[in-house]
Design a protein around this motif. Structure first.
Motif, PDB file in Angstrom:
ATOM      1  N   LYS A  87      16.477   2.741  -0.148  1.00  0.00           N
ATOM      2  CA  LYS A  87      15.528   1.782   0.426  1.00  0.00           C
ATOM      3  C   LYS A  87      14.862   2.414   1.638  1.00  0.00           C
ATOM      4  O   LYS A  87      15.539   2.968   2.503  1.00  0.00           O
ATOM      5  N   VAL A  88      13.526   2.319   1.721  1.00  0.00           N
ATOM      6  CA  VAL A  88      12.801   2.943   2.833  1.00  0.00           C
ATOM      7  C   VAL A  88      11.984   1.947   3.651  1.00  0.00           C
ATOM      8  O   VAL A  88      11.300   2.342   4.583  1.00  0.00           O
ATOM      9  N   GLY A  89      12.043   0.663   3.316  1.00  0.00           N
ATOM     10  CA  GLY A  89      11.306  -0.339   4.074  1.00  0.00           C
ATOM     11  C   GLY A  89      11.615  -1.729   3.579  1.00  0.00           C
ATOM     12  O   GLY A  89      12.322  -1.917   2.592  1.00  0.00           O
ATOM     13  N   ASP A  90      11.062  -2.729   4.269  1.00  0.00           N
ATOM     14  CA  ASP A  90      11.276  -4.122   3.888  1.00  0.00           C
ATOM     15  C   ASP A  90      10.268  -4.631   2.872  1.00  0.00           C
ATOM     16  O   ASP A  90      10.396  -5.739   2.379  1.00  0.00           O
ATOM     17  N   SER A  91       9.242  -3.868   2.593  1.00  0.00           N
ATOM     18  CA  SER A  91       8.237  -4.298   1.621  1.00  0.00           C
ATOM     19  C   SER A  91       7.666  -3.065   0.954  1.00  0.00           C
ATOM     20  O   SER A  91       8.238  -1.991   1.035  1.00  0.00           O
ATOM     21  N   PHE A  92       6.524  -3.207   0.340  1.00  0.00           N
ATOM     22  CA  PHE A  92       5.910  -2.058  -0.336  1.00  0.00           C
ATOM     23  C   PHE A  92       5.100  -1.196   0.622  1.00  0.00           C
ATOM     24  O   PHE A  92       4.468  -0.236   0.216  1.00  0.00           O
ATOM     25  N   VAL A  93       5.127  -1.506   1.905  1.00  0.00           N
ATOM     26  CA  VAL A  93       4.507  -0.663   2.926  1.00  0.00           C
ATOM     27  C   VAL A  93       5.622  -0.197   3.861  1.00  0.00           C
ATOM     28  O   VAL A  93       6.360  -1.000   4.405  1.00  0.00           O
ATOM     29  N   ALA A  94       5.745   1.100   4.013  1.00  0.00           N
ATOM     30  CA  ALA A  94       6.833   1.650   4.819  1.00  0.00           C
ATOM     31  C   ALA A  94       6.284   2.681   5.791  1.00  0.00           C
ATOM     32  O   ALA A  94       5.151   3.142   5.670  1.00  0.00           O
ATOM     33  N   ASP A  95       7.102   3.050   6.739  1.00  0.00           N
ATOM     34  CA  ASP A  95       6.778   4.139   7.650  1.00  0.00           C
ATOM     35  C   ASP A  95       6.926   5.450   6.886  1.00  0.00           C
ATOM     36  O   ASP A  95       7.933   5.658   6.195  1.00  0.00           O
ATOM     37  N   VAL A  96       5.954   6.322   6.997  1.00  0.00           N
ATOM     38  CA  VAL A  96       5.971   7.577   6.242  1.00  0.00           C
ATOM     39  C   VAL A  96       7.200   8.418   6.570  1.00  0.00           C
ATOM     40  O   VAL A  96       7.735   9.118   5.708  1.00  0.00           O
ATOM     41  N   LEU A 118       4.545   2.555  -3.434  1.00  0.00           N
ATOM     42  CA  LEU A 118       4.668   2.381  -1.993  1.00  0.00           C
ATOM     43  C   LEU A 118       3.391   2.793  -1.293  1.00  0.00           C
ATOM     44  O   LEU A 118       2.716   3.737  -1.699  1.00  0.00           O
ATOM     45  N   GLY A 119       3.068   2.090  -0.254  1.00  0.00           N
ATOM     46  CA  GLY A 119       2.071   2.536   0.689  1.00  0.00           C
ATOM     47  C   GLY A 119       2.831   2.946   1.947  1.00  0.00           C
ATOM     48  O   GLY A 119       3.841   2.355   2.268  1.00  0.00           O
ATOM     49  N   ALA A 120       2.398   3.957   2.632  1.00  0.00           N
ATOM     50  CA  ALA A 120       3.099   4.407   3.824  1.00  0.00           C
ATOM     51  C   ALA A 120       2.138   4.519   4.995  1.00  0.00           C
ATOM     52  O   ALA A 120       0.977   4.882   4.833  1.00  0.00           O
TER      53      ALA A 120
END
Length: 123
Positions: A87-96, A118-120
């Motif tokens: 898991k890299v974030g809470d939604s489909f937008v994460a910190d790169v 994902l969008g970053a």
């Protein structure tokens, strides 16, 4: 239910049950990730990569790729593939940077294909 495994309350033997049952707070394999029994949550820096958003974005992506055949649900493109949740974030937008750390975690574990939708962002 298996006698030595704690049920997380959903009545299904799943990775969260293993996390609850076998986490001891010690990085036994000295890889820098404490109790990464069933993947890693880079965003919250813990061993529970559970997809906790209401719409199940990560879970949906996982089903589409690695969902097993004959399990009563949908099957994925590679139904017999091994799966390591990260898991890299809470939604489909994460910190790169968190996405990069998640890819590094996966590659360090021998993962050869990373699937993400994902969008970053990075400031």
């Amino acid at each position: 239910m298996y006698p030595s495994v704690v049920d997380d309350g959903n009545g299904i033997l799943d990775p969260r049950d293993l996390i609850l049952s076998f986490s001891d707070g010690i990085d036994d394999d000295a890889n820098g990730y404490v109790d990464d029994i069933c993947g890693w949550d880079v965003h919250e820096r813990d061993n529970d990569p559970f997809d906790d958003v209401d719409y199940g974005h990560g879970t949906g992506q996982a089903k589409g790729v690695a969902g097993e055949v004959n399990n009563g649900g949908s099957f994925g493109l590679a139904p017999n593939a091994m799966f390591v949740p990260v898991k890299v974030g809470d939604s489909f937008v994460a910190d790169v940077n968190e996405f990069a750390a998640g890819v590094a975690y996966a590659v360090d574990r021998g993962v050869t294909i990373v699937n993400e939708a994902l969008g970053a962002l990075n400031n």
